[in-house]
Scaffold this motif. Structure first.
Motif, PDB file in Angstrom:
ATOM      1  N   ILE A 132      -4.975  -5.378  -2.185  1.00 51.53           N
ATOM      2  CA  ILE A 132      -4.224  -5.572  -1.136  1.00 51.53           C
ATOM      3  C   ILE A 132      -2.709  -6.003  -1.494  1.00 51.53           C
ATOM      4  N   GLN A 172       0.732  -4.156  -1.230  1.00 49.11           N
ATOM      5  CA  GLN A 172       1.908  -5.009  -0.490  1.00 49.11           C
ATOM      6  C   GLN A 172       3.048  -4.995  -1.188  1.00 49.11           C
ATOM      7  N   GLU A 173       2.853  -5.345  -2.651  1.00 48.85           N
ATOM      8  CA  GLU A 173       4.022  -5.315  -3.221  1.00 48.85           C
ATOM      9  C   GLU A 173       4.754  -3.899  -3.528  1.00 48.85           C
ATOM     10  N   ILE A 227       4.768  -1.255  -1.276  1.00 46.13           N
ATOM     11  CA  ILE A 227       5.185  -0.829   0.031  1.00 46.13           C
ATOM     12  C   ILE A 227       6.756  -1.724   0.063  1.00 46.13           C
ATOM     13  N   TYR A 228       6.714  -3.036  -0.324  1.00 45.05           N
ATOM     14  CA  TYR A 228       7.915  -3.900  -0.343  1.00 45.05           C
ATOM     15  C   TYR A 228       8.862  -3.276  -1.126  1.00 45.05           C
ATOM     16  N   PHE A 283      10.043   0.170   0.346  1.00 41.11           N
ATOM     17  CA  PHE A 283      10.849   0.030   1.401  1.00 41.11           C
ATOM     18  C   PHE A 283      12.287  -0.415   1.003  1.00 41.11           C
TER      19      PHE A 283
END
Lengths: 172, 338
Positions: free
Chosen positions: A44, A48-49, A51-52, A55
């Motif tokens: 996870i 998360q990293e 997607i950051y 983005f």
């Protein structure tokens, strides 16, 4: 293509569009991360990293067609980084698990994931990309920034190695 | 290999913790949003500053004749006289920004340099040094001082020896008992200090030398008795008579720092040292130009004029009270330039 439009929107900073894109990809990303780190929390974290990073740097993506491969590249880089950083740390329970795994391996069912796991880099990644993501050789070359020829030979070797590994387990 | 599709089915069996994953994605987006905003803000601030500057430039052109006149009437050095020394201003600015445990020093030789010392961990030092240096630079720029370099160094934290509880108690007990005893007997003294680590008590006597000679032995015996009564044997008692004389500030010491800061801080004056002496009051300005330099004379006159303007201003008249003074501007090879 609908996807292309959404990506274009997202590139302009539309968050909803970006979320929609991620929604399509998140399970795939998570499972890939899991293949690398073999545990939920770390997987996870890696997603998360990823997607950051995606983005904040989406605007640097040149071709909309490459969104998926681009995202995959970020994920793989993150996962490999993560493994590199945590290489020297082997939790005690993991050691036990490994020992048990060896002892029981004859009775155990043949686990393809385990076999892939044992391949090591770069074979593991090519196998994941080819057989889980169904990427073409060209796409894999794009993700890993290698010539197609290299990918082809790596894939060959990976499959051969996988076969021997699996056969050995049978024999045992 | 069983079949590539086996691999895919197996991988697809990996359970995805939807809720956790969605939460993680939310956090990632929020983090990203902040980062994006950050960049946007920076651009906004920069453009705001640019617009503001432009407006100021325009408006000052309209108002300026009046303002310029007023400003030009105040000699450069008088402005410095009115404000605090530059290191104090830097210090205050740093404190305002929340920096604590900061030391600051100024040096004119061999290079003009302002050194700021930060206490704390190496990590903290690396984080703040740029910012601190920037704040100091801003102060210098605002004053038009261009002659200094700024260094920020990391100072080691000094820990004073801290007395343990027992020693603390010992110190307090002895100090209060001895003070009380001496007071009861009407001795004139102004301090009693005990150092338990050295088993010594210092007593400072007030008054004339004759009085000191008269009482010092009595005080010593008394204090020793007090210590022994309280079961502290072997204490040394040191009776002293130290008086601090404060010399009144003279005119030179009031004026010289101002001249020094004003002239040394700007490259254009090429000043390395400023001093003064009495009878008659003379200000000595050392510069780094050679007397052979064709512009040396010009510089000498310029420096003299800057100082003259300052000393003839209203504020200075009150301090100088018509006392005659001289100004000597000296070249690198010790020739007079004015």
């Amino acid at each position: 293509m609908l996807d292309k439009q959404i990506i274009k929107k997202a590139k302009k900073g539309n968050e909803k569009a970006f979320l929609k894109l991620i929604d399509n990809e998140k399970s795939r990303l998570y499972r890939m991360a899991y293949l690398y780190v073999k545990n939920e929390n770390d997987a996870i974290d890696i997603v998360q990293e990823t997607i950051y990073k995606a983005f904040i740097s989406l605007k640097t993506l040149k071709k909309e067609n490459y969104f998926s491969t681009w995202l995959t590249r970020i994920l793989i880089n993150n996962a490999l980084d993560f493994i590199k950083k945590n290489k020297r740390m082997i939790p005690v329970n993991d050691i036990e698990k490994h020992q048990n795994a060896k002892a029981q391996s004859v009775e155990e069912r043949i686990d393809m994931i385990d076999a892939v796991e044992r391949l090591g880099e770069p074979y593991k990644t090519v196998i994941i990309l080819r057989y889980y993501n169904d990427f073409t050789l060209k796409q894999i070359a794009e993700v890993l920034k290698c010539p197609e020829g290299t990918i082809k030979s790596n894939l060959h070797r990976a499959v051969a190695k996988l076969k021997t590994n699996l056969r050995e387990e049978f024999i045992k | 290999m069983n079949s590539p599709s086996d691999f895919k089915t197996e991988v697809n069996q990996i359970n995805v913790p939807e809720e956790k994953l969605n939460h993680a994605i939310d956090i990632a987006i929020k983090k990203g949003r902040r980062k994006r905003l950050h960049v946007g803000k920076k651009i906004a601030y920069t453009s705001c500053a640019a617009v503001l500057l432009f407006v100021l430039l325009l408006s000052s052109a309209f108002v300026s004749p009046a303002i310029a006149k007023v400003v030009s009437k105040i000699p450069y050095l008088s402005l410095i006289f009115e404000s605090k020394p530059v290191v104090v201003i830097i210090m205050e600015n740093l404190e305002e920004k929340g920096y604590k445990n900061i030391g600051i020093g100024i040096r004119y030789k061999p290079k003009k340099n302002i050194q700021i010392t930060v206490e704390g961990s190496a990590k903290y030092y690396n984080e703040v040094k740029e910012d601190i240096s920037k704040i100091a630079k801003d102060v210098l720029n605002s004053k038009g001082y261009d002659a200094y370099s700024i260094t920020v160094i990391r100072g080691q934290e000094r820990k004073d020896y801290v007395l343990n509880e027992q020693e603390q108690a010992e110190k307090q007990l002895l100090e209060s008992k001895i003070t009380k005893k001496l007071k009861d007997l009407n001795f004139k003294f102004n301090s009693v200090q005990t150092d338990p680590t050295e088993n010594t008590t210092f007593i400072n006597i007030e008054g004339s030398k004759a009085y000191y000679n008269d009482v010092k032995n009595d005080v010593k015996t008394l204090a020793k008795e007090v210590a022994e009564v309280n079961k502290y044997t072997g204490y040394n008692i040191k009776v002293t008579k130290v008086t601090v004389k404060v010399r009144k500030d003279d005119k030179g010491s009031e004026i010289t720092p101002v001249i020094a800061e004003g002239l040394i801080s700007k490259k254009e004056y090429k000043v390395t040292e400023v001093g003064y002496k009495f009878n008659p009051l003379t200000f000595i300005i050392s510069t780094s130009v050679k007397s052979s330099d064709p512009k040396a004379k010009e510089l000498g006159v310029k420096i003299e004029k800057t100082i003259q303007d300052f000393l003839r201003s209203e504020g200075m008249k009150a301090i100088l009270k018509n006392e005659p003074y001289k100004i000597n501007v000296i070249s690198k090879d010790k020739r007079k330039l004015n």
